[in-house]
Design a protein around this motif. Sequence first.
Motif, PDB file in Angstrom:
ATOM      1  N   ILE A   1      26.043  -1.524  43.917  1.00 50.16           N
ATOM      2  CA  ILE A   1      27.417  -2.008  43.782  1.00 50.16           C
ATOM      3  C   ILE A   1      27.607  -3.270  44.623  1.00 50.16           C
ATOM      4  N   HIS A   2      28.524  -4.098  44.171  1.00 44.09           N
ATOM      5  CA  HIS A   2      28.853  -5.332  44.883  1.00 44.09           C
ATOM      6  C   HIS A   2      29.861  -5.020  45.990  1.00 44.09           C
ATOM      7  N   PRO A   3      29.526  -5.305  47.236  1.00 45.79           N
ATOM      8  CA  PRO A   3      30.434  -4.954  48.327  1.00 45.79           C
ATOM      9  C   PRO A   3      31.779  -5.661  48.257  1.00 45.79           C
ATOM     10  N   GLY A   4      31.833  -6.820  47.628  1.00 46.12           N
ATOM     11  CA  GLY A   4      33.111  -7.513  47.496  1.00 46.12           C
ATOM     12  C   GLY A   4      34.099  -6.771  46.620  1.00 46.12           C
ATOM     13  N   SER A   5      33.611  -5.818  45.813  1.00 46.91           N
ATOM     14  CA  SER A   5      34.498  -5.026  44.954  1.00 46.91           C
ATOM     15  C   SER A   5      34.952  -3.732  45.623  1.00 46.91           C
TER      16      SER A   5
END
Length: 139
Positions: free
Chosen positions: A98-102
Amino acid sequence: MSDDVYTGGCGCGAVRYQAEGRPVAQLHCQCTHCRMRSGTGHASYLVFAGTEAVTLTGAVRVWSLKGDSGTDKHHAFCPVCGIPLYVTFAASPGITAIHPGSMDAPERFAPGFVTYGLRGLDWDRLDAGLTVFDAGPTG
């Protein structure tokens, strides 16, 4: 929130996810594709193992391509706002990155290493204390 639950979603709220368990890796990737897709010098990921580690609410769209490793990568994003949410891998079907910015709490992201450092750009300066691998986990 439990230390073993990570929540997040897209910008418009159409897609939400919950990742359970501790990430097996937290990293930055400087491969050509991650640079292009992120629009900067690298992309960042929290990697979860297990086919049920990440659950979704809402529908995503997926596009695929061969990564620098030569295996297919499947990128999921919100079909409404376009925010990238996670990546899965044909060669490792139980892995979700998963993208940490999300994430609802992106400050929980704690990268431990960098992959595809050979493709890193001089202007993309990452933490000098991180271990840098020339290629990815399989190469």
